[in-house]
Motif scaffolding. Structure first.
Motif, mmCIF file in Angstrom:
data_model
loop_
_atom_site.group_PDB
_atom_site.id
_atom_site.type_symbol
_atom_site.label_atom_id
_atom_site.label_comp_id
_atom_site.label_asym_id
_atom_site.label_seq_id
_atom_site.Cartn_x
_atom_site.Cartn_y
_atom_site.Cartn_z
ATOM 1 N N GLU A 82 -7.620 45.384 32.913
ATOM 2 C CA GLU A 82 -7.068 44.221 32.223
ATOM 3 C C GLU A 82 -7.532 42.891 32.813
ATOM 4 N N PRO A 83 -7.433 42.659 34.145
ATOM 5 C CA PRO A 83 -7.863 41.343 34.663
ATOM 6 C C PRO A 83 -9.341 41.057 34.422
ATOM 7 N N ALA A 84 -10.189 42.085 34.499
ATOM 8 C CA ALA A 84 -11.613 41.847 34.242
ATOM 9 C C ALA A 84 -11.838 41.409 32.808
ATOM 10 N N VAL A 85 -11.154 42.072 31.861
ATOM 11 C CA VAL A 85 -11.282 41.699 30.440
ATOM 12 C C VAL A 85 -10.783 40.288 30.220
ATOM 13 N N LEU A 86 -9.625 39.975 30.780
ATOM 14 C CA LEU A 86 -9.042 38.652 30.587
ATOM 15 C C LEU A 86 -9.944 37.568 31.168
ATOM 16 N N HIS A 87 -10.459 37.820 32.381
ATOM 17 C CA HIS A 87 -11.305 36.811 33.020
ATOM 18 C C HIS A 87 -12.615 36.623 32.256
ATOM 19 N N ASN A 88 -13.201 37.692 31.791
ATOM 20 C CA ASN A 88 -14.456 37.589 31.050
ATOM 21 C C ASN A 88 -14.269 36.802 29.758
ATOM 22 N N LEU A 89 -13.186 37.069 29.048
ATOM 23 C CA LEU A 89 -12.912 36.324 27.816
ATOM 24 C C LEU A 89 -12.675 34.847 28.114
ATOM 25 N N LYS A 90 -11.963 34.565 29.193
ATOM 26 C CA LYS A 90 -11.670 33.177 29.534
ATOM 27 C C LYS A 90 -12.944 32.412 29.887
ATOM 28 N N VAL A 91 -13.809 33.036 30.698
ATOM 29 C CA VAL A 91 -15.059 32.370 31.084
ATOM 30 C C VAL A 91 -15.909 32.088 29.856
#
Length: 1826
Positions: A82-91
């Motif tokens: 989850e955090p990797a997906v969230l961070h990638n989308l945010k970037v």
């Protein structure tokens, strides 16, 4: 490798955070198994101890390497959580402004709340035909994938768009439909794709509303099936709707609105057609004012109303139906304003004549009393009787609202039904693509029946999604032959069973609705009793007995039971419906006709829908007996049935998923709320996709990609020829745990985290290599530094030692100098003492000797003075004696001279008397002189000689007289001088005395004057110094002023030159734009022509039935094919209109005449504009203007000579007559004179008259000869000008000759005199004219220079008086005025010269044609008798071939055979390869020449028309073959050049040989056909460009971007599920060498066909533009290509293309400049991107890129390795600020379809027509050489 081994020092992890959901931290020390706490440091620098869970012992998730952050596909991440997906989308969303991201098969779309320029036609064209993984994520990529799979697999497709309200579902669905409409087009002329897109405004107006989360929220679900035919063109569409939110019609929460259509009606209430609706402001109606927000910012409801009405019209809803719809909607609004008054607790009434109800009844066409009654009463039916019961006010209001909802729902269904009818396919449907726009998972504070149905639908869709993802994963594993172990995935079937199974929630709800006293409370209790503690997914809230909780796949949701039964029943009183059915308004009963047949009150009528696909599920038809029962079906039951139908449809198609994410609840652009995003990611199934992928082997690499990426981890001995085995050997060494990876057939599968581990090893290896490189470099640098320091130390030592030695030498020098100084000083003291003693001695001696000498001097002085006195006395006495003697002598001299003068006077008097006597003696001589003067008057020669003698005599007489007078005067002067001398002597003596007196005074004054002079001189010198200083100051000021004036003039000149250059460039751009527009029109015309031919062929096939037998073709058919006929007179195309002949009615024209005429008119206008622009360009160049003026002055010279010769002839004739008259008068005078002395032969008068007669006769003979010469010239000129009148002119000439013979006036030498006279006259006239012109021009220039000088002086004087600022403005104004005047003068001159040139060209063409005809006539009219007179010599005549005139003759009936063999059946690869380049063009032209020679205009027209049509046919037949198109482009241009070269126009004959000039056309001006051929050449060129583009298009991206020309520079990054095209050169992929080989092929073919070099340059320029544009467009749409290493690859590829240009000598073709945007984009990828200086450098460097392109490249820039740095957002903002003032196109992509306007520069051929041989292989034996 164990996962715990990755938790080492400096490893980064994610830890939970209540605010940001997840926070990044860094390990401060290695983790060891058994540790309970992790030592972490947050990004802000704060240290933290993170406690591990003792039960689960789960470690925090690891963070991906930076190079993986921002990936296009979330499945490419090494760590899937989850955090990797969230961070990638945010970037991607915040930093790169990218709203689309792949997550396996799902496209995640984040709503930017801002309009982005990524949905234009250029973007659609860029994604069309591309693989989904080859481009950046986009909704168009998903649409293209669906379209491609439908065509490839012949399987129906579905695009499922879901998400929260406000996430952008409707917009995404709209863009997907727009893509299909643009890419596919429609199969008919009905513009189905426009109708499909037009359905959106209608459905949005009646189904969308403003909510707190979205201004345009869809309050219903819809599934649109877009139908396609076998050619995959849109033929129709169908729409199904789900669960319209009817409650919004009667109630809106705060800050929300009703459906848009109501506010659009209120905003348009002032329109005349809406007056009858009696509408007002939205705040007036109860149904539109409850939300308190009737206006949406940025939305004009009145304009939206116009769009809605236009869409309705486009979909076939007539104006009457539209007004009916608006009438019903207005009635609903008025119904909402109906108020009730309570009579008691159980009854109520409506006030009499209640205005809102009155308006409602009028609009609906029902009775007021009946409607008012049934709004306050209801009918109850029991088993035995029926009675009417009043209802309370609350029930009445609920019944009114239920009626309004029911009317609106039926109207909604009716509109959907009509939209479906309009979109219904008229032909058989082959396949379809469905677009499902449905509500996403919803949870609010209060959740009711609508949220329950929505979440139920999402459960069904999620189940289908999970099954599809699981199926794809399994297929991938099976395809790669990897052992499949069952992966656990979330199955939400228990939740679905809870809702829809027997005794489920919906079943219990329907059962409770059937109970007479059923209520929400009893239903809740049944739920508790049935499911509580029995189903894990069902819960009861602690503090409520009227609610229940369901555990959905996304989250827990608490539903309030209140209102469930009412909404499920959807109760409407039948009596009210009956009143509406009895309405006089036709549309209203129509809404309720099919109510019994309806499957759902909120869905489209199934009976009106024709299934669009063989796989679509047909709805069950209702039986007649079930009508009443179907009507009583509950909403939940109907919704369940429609949902089952939808799922069956989706399961029968291939689904594509789009998940829309709402980034924040405040609609702020590009603002990311992590909490809200995580909620939606969990709800939409994205994280479930990640979990399924992570459970198996999420990371997948092909063997070649793995080898390319991790080649650095291999040793040379590990590399084998078999890549697969090499990868296996390496992996076994790197990863010891074999469970962490699997080897498939083509790919390697890795567990989660293993790619990160490999990346870590790779980064460590690279870091070690970097350290080694750094170590070596630093050692080398330090050694270099040490050597420099050692060298510097030695140098310093050398200089120090030298300095010390120099100091010691200086010390020795100073010591020696001191000794020397002492020596000389001591010597000086002694010598000084000696000199003092010697000087004293000498002084004493001097005094004594001086005293003695002075005494002696006094004695000598006295003696000398006495002698002087004696001398003066004796001198005075001598002078007195001398003066006396002198006076006496002078007196004697005077007396003697007087005597001699008297004697001389007497002699002069005697001489004067002798002259008078001489005159008297020669009186007779004067008479003779008079006679001589008279004879001089009669005879010019004698008169002149006597006149000269007389003048000589007069000169001698005057000289003698002057001499005498001067002598007399001299004597008088001498006498006067003698008298004056005596007087002067006396006066001088007196003056001497005076002077002596004055001398003393003068001497005294002299002293005073000298004193004054000294003083004055001193003052003058001071004044002169001051003046000099002032002069220097003035000079400096003058120089400064001159310098400033010079600078100002230079600046003005530079600015004017810049303006001139800019204007010239602008004119060139305008010319190119006009040329491009004209060529686009030609392209469109050719397309329409082809379409016309296709339609004609289809009509022929459909209509004409072939019959047996043969029908003979009319022999005149070939001559009637042409559209034009040309007059035999040669005229200018712009001065005379084109005459046209219409073909016979029984023959079809080959072209569309009306369109062709319009285009021809447009062509003429464009040519005129082109000519005007060209003239303006020529006016800018002064030298070209002068040269042109000189050339234009030449043609009038011949005309002026003709006029002069005719005037000369008239003048000579008049003088001849005059001389004849004078001769006759003299003869008469002689015969009539009576005196015999006078008329005697020997008399003087007779001789005089005889001489006059002789001279007159001689002059007469000369004049006659001149008249003869001029007449012969004029006769020849008249023959040249008027060939038709040759016979009459010849008779006149014979008559004149006969007259001359009769009079004896013919001279034998007149031929020589004629040539001499003509030559002299022409030379004299030309010299005179040139002299006069030069003189006039020089005078004009002098005058203009004088005026300019005066103006400049005045301006300079004025400027010197003005202040500096005003001076500059004045000079600028003056310069602008001067240039403006000059431009106006030049324009006037140019217009006059253009008119003169046109007239003279016209005359010259007519004269040239007539002269040519005359020459031919003269050659034919030479009689045999003229040849007999010549002597015949007996010589041997060798036999030779017939002289070939460069013409080809053919019979008229062979014309079709000629076209067939030479054009239609000629193969460029076969016969044409060995031909002379352009041979077909030469053959056709020689045939045209022969037809011109025969003066057969029909043959010329027929041949040219057949040629043009034949070329069009062969290009239509083989238009995809490059060689064919190139061959005929070359031949068409050569044919066009031949028509120009041999047209006879001077401009095209400059480079011809004399023999070629003889081959010019003589009878016809084919300028119009030249224009038609030029248009044809343009069409062929455009077809050639399209062929080039089709061949090059598949190669460009692969060869220029994907292929690694420099191996090993860029490593392959990990990719996700959607694999990109491999960048490794496989056998089937294209490389840069493929492109260069193709370019070589194109170039060699064009050169082989003899294409003009200038045209080849234009083709190459177009090819390079296509390469650059396609490469740059793909670069801008591919994030993985925007890296430093890829920039190096691109620059290397461009350099190879430039090298190709150099090899082919095409560097000046402009092709390199077309690659400039691509070059700058590559440089942008490579330059440093950190500081403000870097930003400034980028702004100045990237002048060929637009601002949008620069920002896009910077946003997409992605590091491939850890050593590269990302571009900061602040740096991109700096670039945007700096480029803010740049005015360029906002378009992101280049127009790859753009075609540069083509020109065909005239290229004459040096090939002689008579030398051309026709090969037998062409089959042209029927034509003969002439």
């Amino acid at each position: 490798m164990a996962a715990s081994e990755l938790y080492t020092k400096y490893a980064r992890v994610w830890i939970p955070d209540p605010e940001e959901v997840w926070k990044s931290a860094e390990l401060l020390k290695d983790y060891k198994p058994g540790d309970k706490v992790l030592q972490l440091r947050l990004e802000e620098g704060k240290d933290l101890e993170y406690c591990l869970d003792l039960k689960t012992k789960e470690l925090p998730p690891l963070r991906n390497p930076d190079i993986l952050v921002g990936e296009n596909d979330l499945t490419a991440l090494s760590y899937l959580h989850e955090p990797a997906v969230l961070h990638n989308l945010k970037v991607r969303f915040i930093d790169s402004k990218l709203i689309y991201t792949y997550c396996g098969i799902v496209l995640v779309a984040i709503n930017p709340y801002e309009q982005l320029p990524i949905y234009g036609e250029d973007i659609i064209n860029a994604y069309s035909g591309q693989n989904m993984g080859d481009m950046d994520p986009h909704i168009f990529a998903v649409a293209e994938e669906a379209y491609k799979q439908m065509a490839r697999d012949e399987r129906n497709q579905s695009i499922i768009v879901s998400g929260e309200s406000g996430a952008g579902k409707t917009v995404s669905a709209k863009y997907a439909m727009r893509y299909f409409a643009t890419v596919s087009g429609s199969a008919s002329e009905a513009n189905v794709e426009e109708k499909v897109l037009a359905s959106n405004p209608i459905m949005e107006s009646i189904g969308n509303a403003k909510t707190t989360r979205n201004d345009n929220s869809s309050r219903f679900g819809k599934y649109i099936e877009i139908g396609f035919d076998k050619r995959y063109r849109i033929i129709g569409a169908n729409m199904r709707t789900y669960l319209l939110e009817k409650s919004r019609v009667v109630f809106q929460a705060e800050e929300e609105r009703n459906y848009h259509i109501f506010y659009q009606l209120c905003a348009s209430a002032a329109l005349p057609e809406f007056k009858t609706l009696r509408l007002g402001n939205a705040n007036y109606f109860h149904y539109t004012k409850q939300g308190g927000s009737p206006v949406i910012d940025g939305v004009d409801d009145a304009k939206e109303m116009v769009n809605t009405r236009q869409a309705c019209t486009l979909l076939g809803i007539s104006d009457s139906y539209q007004m009916g719809i608006f009438r019903i909607l207005a009635g609903i609004l008025h119904l909402g304003n109906v108020e009730f008054a309570s009579r008691d607790s159980d009854s109520c009434t409506i006030p009499p004549k209640h205005e809102p109800l009155t308006i409602f009844c009028d609009l609906m066409g029902v009775e007021y009393e009946e409607m008012a009654h049934w709004l306050c009463h209801r009918k109850l039916a029991t088993a035995t009787e029926t009675y009417i019961k009043p209802i309370s006010k609350l029930h009445a209001i609920n019944a009114r609202d239920a009626l309004a909802k029911h009317i609106y729902a039926n109207l909604f269904n009716w509109i959907v039904d009509h939209v479906n009818k309009a979109l219904h396919a008229t032909v058989k449907q082959h396949s379809f693509i469905g677009v499902l726009d449905i509500y996403g998972f919803e949870t609010f504070e209060i959740n009711s029946f609508e949220q329950f149905c929505i979440n139920y639908a999402n459960e069904k869709l999620q189940q289908q999604f999970n099954m599809h993802v699981f199926k794809l994963e399994q297929e991938e594993y099976m395809k790669e032959q990897i052992p499949w172990t069952l992966i656990d995935f979330y199955d939400n079937q228990p939740c679905i069973n809870l809702i829809e199974a027997k005794m489920g929630i919906l079943d219990l709800l329907d059962e409770e609705c059937k109970m007479p006293k059923g209520s929400d409370d009893t239903w809740a209790q049944k739920l508790y009793n049935t499911h509580l503690n029995k189903c894990a997914l069902f819960e009861k809230p602690r503090l409520s007995n009227k609610a229940f909780i369901i555990r959905h796949f996304a989250d827990k949701v608490e539903y309030q039971c209140e209102g469930f039964l009412e909404k499920n029943k959807d109760t409407v009183y039948e009596e009210q419906i009956k009143v509406l059915k009895s309405s006089k308004f036709k549309l209203l009963p129509e809404l309720f006709q099919d109510e019994e047949k309806a499957l759902s009150p909120t869905s489209a009528t199934p009976s009106g829908r024709v299934p669009l696909s063989r796989t679509a599920v047909k709805p069950a038809k209702a039986r007649p007996g079930q009508a009443s029962k179907e009507h009583k079906k509950t909403v939940g039951h109907q919704f369940r049935n429609s949902l089952h139908l939808l799922m069956e449809t989706l399961n029968a198609t291939t689904p594509h998923y789009v998940r829309c994410i709402k980034p924040n609840d405040f609609k702020f652009p590009f603002t990311f709320d992590e909490k809200r995003a995580v909620q939606q990611l969990r709800a939409c199934g994205v994280l479930e996709t990640i979990r399924i992928s992570a459970a198996g082997f999420p990371s997948r690499w092909t063997y070649q990609e793995f080898f390319s990426r991790y080649r650095v981890l291999m040793k040379q001995r590990d590399i084998l020829s078999d890549r697969k085995q090499t990868c296996k050997n390496v992996l076994e060494k790197l990863i010891l745990d074999k469970d962490k990876y699997q080897f498939g057939k083509t790919k390697i599968f890795f567990r989660a985290g293993q790619v990160a581990y490999l990346e870590k090893i790779r980064a460590d290896k690279l870091r070690a290599a970097c350290i080694r490189i750094q170590k070596t470099i630093r050692g080398w640098l330090m050694r270099k530094k040490y050597m420099r320091m050692r060298k510097a130390a030695i140098t310093i030592q050398r200089y120090v030692r030298g300095y010390q030695a120099r100091c010691y030498a200086k010390f020795l020098q100073r010591t020696r100098a001191a000794i020397t100084i002492q020596k000389f000083q001591r010597m000086y003291v002694v010598r000084k003492r000696y000199q003092c003693m010697r000087a004293a001695t000498i002084a004493l001696q001097a005094l004594l000797r001086g005293y003695m000498a002075r005494n002696k001097y006094q004695m000598m002085l006295q003696e000398h003075k006495s002698i002087i006195i004696q001398k003066h006395v004796r001198g005075w006495l001598a002078r007195v004696h001398y003066r006396r003697t002198l006076k006496a002598i002078v007196y004697l001299q005077c007396c003697y001279r007087r005597m001699m003068a008297k004697r001389e006077l007497k002699k002069l008097k005697i001489e004067a008397r002798s002259v008078e006597r001489y005159k008297k003696l020669h009186i007779g001589l004067e008479n003779k002189i008079m006679q001589l003067q008279r004879k001089i008057d009669e005879q010019n020669k004698e008169y002149k000689s006597l006149l000269e003698k007389l003048s000589n005599l007069e000169i001698t007489y005057s000289t003698e007289t002057e001499k005498l007078r001067s002598d007399v005067e001299r004597l008088r002067m001498s006498e006067e001088e003698a008298k004056n001398a005596t007087n002067r002597v006396l006066s001088l003596q007196e003056e001497i005395a005076k002077l002596r007196k004055e001398l003393h005074q003068t001497q005294s004054e002299k002293k005073t004057i000298e004193e004054w002079a000294d003083k004055y001189k001193h003052e003058t010198e001071q004044l002169v110094l001051e003046l000099k200083e002032q002069n220097t100051l003035l000079k400096t000021e003058k120089e400064e002023l001159n310098r400033r004036i010079h600078d100002q003039a230079r600046e003005i000149t530079e600015t004017m030159e810049k303006k001139l250059v800019e204007e010239t460039k602008q004119l060139e751009l305008d010319l190119n734009d006009e040329r491009l527009r004209y060529q686009n029109l030609l392209n469109e015309f050719s397309r329409l022509e082809e379409r016309y031919d296709d339609l004609k062929d289809e009509m022929t096939l459909m209509v004409n039935i072939p019959k047996p037998g043969h029908k003979r073709t009319d022999s005149t058919h070939s001559s009637n094919e042409s559209e034009y006929t040309f007059s035999s007179e040669i005229t200018e195309a712009e001065d005379l209109p084109v005459r046209m002949e219409q073909e016979p009615s029984d023959k079809k024209a080959p072209l569309d005449m009306s369109l062709f005429l319009k285009l021809q008119k447009r062509v003429t206008e464009l040519e005129q504009e082109k000519q005007s622009l060209q003239d303006e360009l020529d006016r800018k160049e002064e030298q070209a203007l002068r040269a042109k003026a000189k050339e234009e002055e030449r043609p009038p010279i011949r005309g002026a000579e003709l006029e002069y010769e005719s005037l000369k002839r008239q003048e000579l004739e008049s003088e001849n007559k005059k001389l004849k008259n004078e001769l006759n008068e003299l003869q008469k005078a002689l015969t009539e004179t009576r005196s015999p002395e006078v008329t005697a032969p020997g008399a003087p008068a007779y001789r005089v008259l005889l001489d006059q007669l002789t001279s007159v006769s001689e002059e007469l003979e000369v004049r006659k000869e001149e008249v003869l010469i001029l007449r012969s010239q004029l006769v020849s000129q008249k023959e040249a000008i008027q060939p038709k009148n040759t016979m009459t002119d010849s008779t006149i000439l014979l008559e004149d000759v006969q007259k001359m013979k009769d009079k004896g006036e013919i001279a034998q030498a007149y031929i020589g005199l004629k040539e001499t006279n003509r030559l002299l006259e022409s030379q004299l006239q030309s010299q005179k004219k040139s002299h006069e012109n030069e003189l006039e021009s020089l005078r004009g220039e002098i005058q203009s220079l004088k005026e300019e000088n005066n103006r400049q002086q005045q301006l300079l004087a004025q400027n010197l008086q003005l202040p500096p600022e005003a001076r500059i403005e004045a000079s600028l104004q003056h310069e602008i005025t001067r240039l403006t005047n000059e431009n106006l003068d030049l324009m006037e001159q140019l217009e006059k010269q253009d008119k003169t040139v046109r007239k003279l060209k016209k005359q010259l063409k007519v004269f040239a044609k007539k002269i040519g005809e005359l020459e031919v006539g003269q050659m034919e009219n030479i009689s045999p008798g003229q040849i007999i007179d010549e002597p015949i010599r007996p010589v041997n005549i060798p036999r030779k071939e017939k002289d070939f005139q460069g013409m080809l003759e053919y019979k008229k009936e062979d014309e079709q055979k000629l076209v067939k063999n030479l054009i239609l059946e000629l193969k460029p690869r076969g016969v044409a390869v060995n031909l002379i380049p352009g041979l077909p063009a030469y053959i056709l032209f020689m045939c045209v020449r022969h037809a011109d020679y025969l003066n057969d205009d029909q043959k010329v027209r027929s041949l040219l028309t057949s040629t043009i049509n034949g070329i069009k046919k062969v290009l239509k037949k083989r238009g995809d073959d490059f060689e064919t198109v190139s061959f005929w482009l070359s031949n068409t241009c050569r044919f066009l050049h031949c028509l120009k070269q041999y047209s006879g126009e001077e401009g095209f004959m400059k480079h011809n040989t004399p023999r070629q000039n003889e081959h010019c056309l003589t009878n016809f001006d084919l300028a119009e056909y030249r224009q038609v051929l030029s248009d044809l050449a343009i069409q062929i060129y455009q077809q050639l460009v399209r062929v080039l583009e089709n061949i090059l298009q598949p190669m460009i991206v692969s060869g220029m971007l994907e292929h690694e020309t420099i191996q090993g520079v860029s490593g392959v990054k990990p990719t996700g599920l959607r694999k990109r095209t491999s960048s490794i050169a496989d056998e089937g992929t294209y490389t840069l060498d493929s492109i260069i080989r193709q370019l070589n092929s194109f170039h060699s073919v064009m050169c082989q066909h003899g294409m003009d070099p200038e045209l080849i340059k234009q083709v190459v320029k177009q090819m390079f533009y296509i390469i650059g544009a396609v490469t740059l467009n793909n670069l801008l749409l591919r994030k993985d290509m925007c890296s430093w290493s890829k920039g190096m690859q691109i620059r290397y590829n461009v350099s190879q293309l430039e090298e190709w240009l150099r090899d082919k000598n095409l560097m000046n073709s402009g092709a390199k400049e077309t690659l400039e945007p691509l070059i700058q984009a590559a440089q942008l990828l490579q330059v440093k991107k950190k500081t403000d200086e870097d930003a400034e450098a980028i702004c100045s460097m990237c002048n060929a890129l637009t601002t949008a392109q620069i920002v896009k490249v910077l946003n997409l820039y992605t590091p491939v390795n850890e050593f590269e740095e990302r571009v900061l957002v602040s740096f991109i903002r700096t670039i945007q600020v700096r480029l803010r003032d740049r005015k360029d196109s906002p378009q992101l992509l280049m127009d790859a379809k753009h075609i540069f306007p083509v020109t065909f520069p005239f290229n004459p051929s040096s090939l002689a027509l008579e030398t051309i041989q026709i090969p037998a292989s062409l089959g042209l034996g029927f034509i003969s050489r002439v």
